[in-house]
Design a protein around this motif. Structure first.
Motif, PDB file in Angstrom:
ATOM      1  N   HIS A   1      12.171  -6.241  -0.307  1.00 10.13           N
ATOM      2  CA  HIS A   1      12.670  -6.838  -1.208  1.00 10.13           C
ATOM      3  C   HIS A   1      11.633  -7.462  -2.300  1.00 10.13           C
ATOM      4  O   HIS A   1      11.657  -7.424  -3.610  1.00 10.13           O
ATOM      5  CB  HIS A   1      13.550  -8.069  -1.281  1.00 10.13           C
ATOM      6  N   ASP A   2      10.416  -8.037  -1.691  1.00 12.95           N
ATOM      7  CA  ASP A   2       9.267  -8.537  -2.434  1.00 12.95           C
ATOM      8  C   ASP A   2       7.978  -7.859  -2.276  1.00 12.95           C
ATOM      9  O   ASP A   2       7.059  -8.237  -2.563  1.00 12.95           O
ATOM     10  CB  ASP A   2       8.973 -10.024  -2.051  1.00 12.95           C
ATOM     11  N   ARG A   3       8.172  -6.448  -2.148  1.00  9.93           N
ATOM     12  CA  ARG A   3       7.127  -5.439  -2.155  1.00  9.93           C
ATOM     13  C   ARG A   3       6.368  -5.758  -3.544  1.00  9.93           C
ATOM     14  O   ARG A   3       4.925  -5.254  -3.430  1.00  9.93           O
ATOM     15  CB  ARG A   3       7.417  -4.262  -1.732  1.00  9.93           C
ATOM     16  N   TRP A   4       6.739  -5.912  -4.524  1.00 10.52           N
ATOM     17  CA  TRP A   4       6.015  -6.394  -5.797  1.00 10.52           C
ATOM     18  C   TRP A   4       5.224  -7.191  -5.607  1.00 10.52           C
ATOM     19  O   TRP A   4       4.140  -7.356  -6.418  1.00 10.52           O
ATOM     20  CB  TRP A   4       7.091  -6.634  -7.044  1.00 10.52           C
ATOM     21  N   VAL A   5       4.986  -7.974  -4.513  1.00  7.07           N
ATOM     22  CA  VAL A   5       3.942  -9.080  -4.662  1.00  7.07           C
ATOM     23  C   VAL A   5       2.732  -8.261  -4.227  1.00  7.07           C
ATOM     24  O   VAL A   5       1.556  -8.734  -4.459  1.00  7.07           O
ATOM     25  CB  VAL A   5       4.414 -10.110  -3.493  1.00  7.07           C
ATOM     26  N   LEU A   6       2.834  -7.176  -3.503  1.00  6.18           N
ATOM     27  CA  LEU A   6       1.641  -6.438  -3.073  1.00  6.18           C
ATOM     28  C   LEU A   6       0.693  -5.990  -4.369  1.00  6.18           C
ATOM     29  O   LEU A   6      -0.367  -5.829  -4.130  1.00  6.18           O
ATOM     30  CB  LEU A   6       1.874  -5.315  -2.359  1.00  6.18           C
ATOM     31  N   ARG A   7       1.403  -5.854  -5.246  1.00  4.72           N
ATOM     32  CA  ARG A   7       0.774  -5.482  -6.715  1.00  4.72           C
ATOM     33  C   ARG A   7      -0.184  -6.515  -7.222  1.00  4.72           C
ATOM     34  O   ARG A   7      -0.943  -6.189  -7.779  1.00  4.72           O
ATOM     35  CB  ARG A   7       1.765  -4.942  -7.722  1.00  4.72           C
ATOM     36  N   HIS A   8       0.157  -7.833  -6.727  1.00  3.69           N
ATOM     37  CA  HIS A   8      -0.694  -8.877  -7.213  1.00  3.69           C
ATOM     38  C   HIS A   8      -2.082  -8.722  -6.686  1.00  3.69           C
ATOM     39  O   HIS A   8      -3.051  -9.231  -7.189  1.00  3.69           O
ATOM     40  CB  HIS A   8      -0.188 -10.110  -6.925  1.00  3.69           C
ATOM     41  N   GLY A   9      -2.354  -7.647  -5.622  1.00  2.22           N
ATOM     42  CA  GLY A   9      -3.656  -7.471  -5.257  1.00  2.22           C
ATOM     43  C   GLY A   9      -4.517  -6.752  -5.896  1.00  2.22           C
ATOM     44  O   GLY A   9      -5.777  -7.011  -5.676  1.00  2.22           O
ATOM     45  N   TRP A  10      -4.130  -6.078  -6.975  1.00  3.39           N
ATOM     46  CA  TRP A  10      -5.013  -5.528  -7.778  1.00  3.39           C
ATOM     47  C   TRP A  10      -4.460  -5.843  -9.410  1.00  3.39           C
ATOM     48  O   TRP A  10      -5.003  -5.328 -10.559  1.00  3.39           O
ATOM     49  CB  TRP A  10      -4.895  -4.000  -7.786  1.00  3.39           C
ATOM     50  N   ALA A  11      -3.856  -7.069  -9.694  1.00  2.00           N
ATOM     51  CA  ALA A  11      -3.406  -7.387 -10.990  1.00  2.00           C
ATOM     52  C   ALA A  11      -4.750  -7.881 -11.733  1.00  2.00           C
ATOM     53  O   ALA A  11      -5.422  -8.467 -10.937  1.00  2.00           O
ATOM     54  CB  ALA A  11      -2.311  -8.299 -10.972  1.00  2.00           C
ATOM     55  N   PRO A  12      -4.718  -7.912 -12.895  1.00  2.00           N
ATOM     56  CA  PRO A  12      -5.888  -8.596 -13.632  1.00  2.00           C
ATOM     57  C   PRO A  12      -6.105 -10.242 -13.044  1.00  2.00           C
ATOM     58  O   PRO A  12      -4.860 -10.918 -13.421  1.00  2.00           O
ATOM     59  CB  PRO A  12      -5.881  -8.417 -15.092  1.00  2.00           C
TER      60      PRO A  12
END
Lengths: 311, 145
Positions: free
Chosen positions: A50-61
């Motif tokens: 459900h929260d896998r979008w949080v992983l994207r914060h690993g490469w967010a600006p």
């Protein structure tokens, strides 16, 4: 003797008695065992899927990283793809380990710490969701309740009550935020239309043709949010209809805009006598006052009496 | 013999008061105070003629192809970009540049972009029903000459 002692109690004693009955009502520790396990399964599902979008914060600006006060206080830097994956794994592994319930408190404390970091990295980008408070509070109190021993039934009751109160308050407080910001125009506004236009499901978009129906739902929504304050009382006769209403409130939201708030709504279960519905192993507890199915019939170790009427 | 002992009665009472107090007190602070924050999801009350808009991006690749990008392409959620718009409902140049550089750092060759434009797009409500598509182009990176 006992009766006269009761009637002659002073005001502070009565207050103390009320306080203890409310916050320290003895409950079978098995109920907490079951709730902890269900919550942990939901938690693991949440961070993996459900929260896998949080992983994207690993490469967010990093220019968009806006850590909240708690994150700044512990000097939590912006995540990297590696550190955020490590924290995700930490939540999953500690969560699975804690399913074994030994050591019950320490394992839940490990979940609590890793999940706190995960949430701080989720919400450190100028958008805080308000559906994680009960989960956070629950993991905290799970870490503080022993499974056995003299005080287990009463500390179990304490943990469940804290969870119930925080969960229940989130609804009237949400209603208050709405009425504070928009007044009584809120239920007459086009807020559901807006939510559906921004992220609606097929069912939700079908509803767009019926704005009056959406307004009616808004009145129902705010009614049940306000009525949720009744979840604070102990009587199951009062609670049950409200619990059902809250369930349908979440169900409708999920149908229309596909948000199920599961990490929050799962705590509807904190109001139910789970140990009566889910059969357990038949084992004689070593300590009768520790409760459980086979405990000696003692007024303290018995399951919550008020909940018995619901099953 | 009923055992009335509640181990840790004092600190458990205190913690319960703090957690409940924090939950209620959240109304009077901002999201910065998470876990105690105001419950402000869906608290707006749009009228029957509102513009409902959401953030997206238009980009031009080095080969001249026009593509449409979403917040996810930059590792962010839409609301996280919307939460950092300024008073003009726009992103400041430093943030536009950060998004542009972030995208190009993870794409190579023909997939790289040479221009990125913020767009607010959505629907205009008429009498409470979505009637007309709308979109407004905001700032670009590199800045328009």
């Amino acid at each position: 003797m006992a009766t006269s002692a009761l009637t002659s109690r002073t005001q502070p004693e009565r207050l103390r008695g009320w306080w203890d009955r409310y916050w320290f009502e003895p409950v079978s520790p098995r109920r907490l065992d079951l709730l902890v396990r269900i919550v942990l399964v939901v938690l693991v599902y949440t961070v993996v899927d459900h929260d896998r979008w949080v992983l994207r914060h690993g490469w967010a600006p990093e220019a968009f990283y806006r850590p909240t006060a708690l994150a700044r206080w512990v000097h939590l830097p912006a995540p990297t793809a590696t550190t955020i994956a490590v924290v995700q794994w930490a939540v999953v592994l500690t969560g699975v380990f804690a399913l074994f319930r030994r050591p019950a408190r320490l394992s839940c404390a490990a979940v609590f710490v890793s999940y706190t970091v995960w949430v701080l990295w989720s919400f450190g980008w100028a958008k805080v969701d308000h559906d994680r408070l009960t989960m956070w509070v629950a993991l905290l109190v799970f870490s503080l309740v022993p499974r056995r021993g003299v005080g287990a039934p009463r500390s179990t009751g304490w943990a469940l009550r804290v969870i119930q109160v925080v969960f229940a308050l989130s609804y009237p407080l949400s209603a208050f935020s709405k009425l504070d910001k928009a007044g009584w125009y809120w239920p007459d506004s086009y807020v559901f239309t807006m939510a559906i236009v921004r992220r609606g499901t097929a069912f939700g978009r079908w509803l767009l043709d019926y704005p009056e129906l959406l307004k009616l739902s808004q009145w129902g929504f705010i009614f049940f949010e306000l009525a949720a304050v009744l979840l604070l009382v102990r009587s199951p006769k009062v609670r049950m209809p409200v619990l059902v209403g809250i369930f349908f409130l979440h169900f409708f939201t999920w149908l229309a805009i596909s948000i199920h708030f599961l990490p929050h709504s799962i705590f509807l279960l904190a109001f139910l006598p789970l140990e009566r519905w889910i059969p357990g192993r038949r084992e004689a507890p070593r300590d009768p006052t520790a409760g459980g199915d086979q405990a000696e019939p003692s007024p303290l170790a018995a399951p919550e009496p008020t909940m018995a009427e619901t099953s | 013999m009923v055992d009335e002992r509640v181990p840790g009665r004092a600190w458990r009472s205190l913690l319960a008061v703090l957690l409940v107090g924090g939950t209620v007190g959240g109304l009077f602070v901002t999201d910065d105070a998470w876990p105690f924050a105001p419950f402000r999801m869906f608290t707006t009350a749009p009228g029957p003629e509102t513009r409902i808009r959401a953030v997206r991006f238009d980009a031009v690749t080095v080969t001249g192809e026009k593509i449409r990008l979403k917040a996810d392409h930059f590792g962010l959620r839409r609301a996280e970009i919307e939460g950092q718009l300024n008073r003009q409902k726009d992103l400041d140049p430093a943030r536009m540049r950060a998004l542009f550089d972030n995208y190009n750092a993870r794409h190579h060759g023909d997939e790289r972009i040479e221009r990125l434009t913020l767009v607010l797009a959505g629907w205009r409500l008429e009498d409470g029903r979505p009637k007309q598509r709308i979109s407004e182009r905001k700032s670009s990176w590199p800045p328009q000459r």
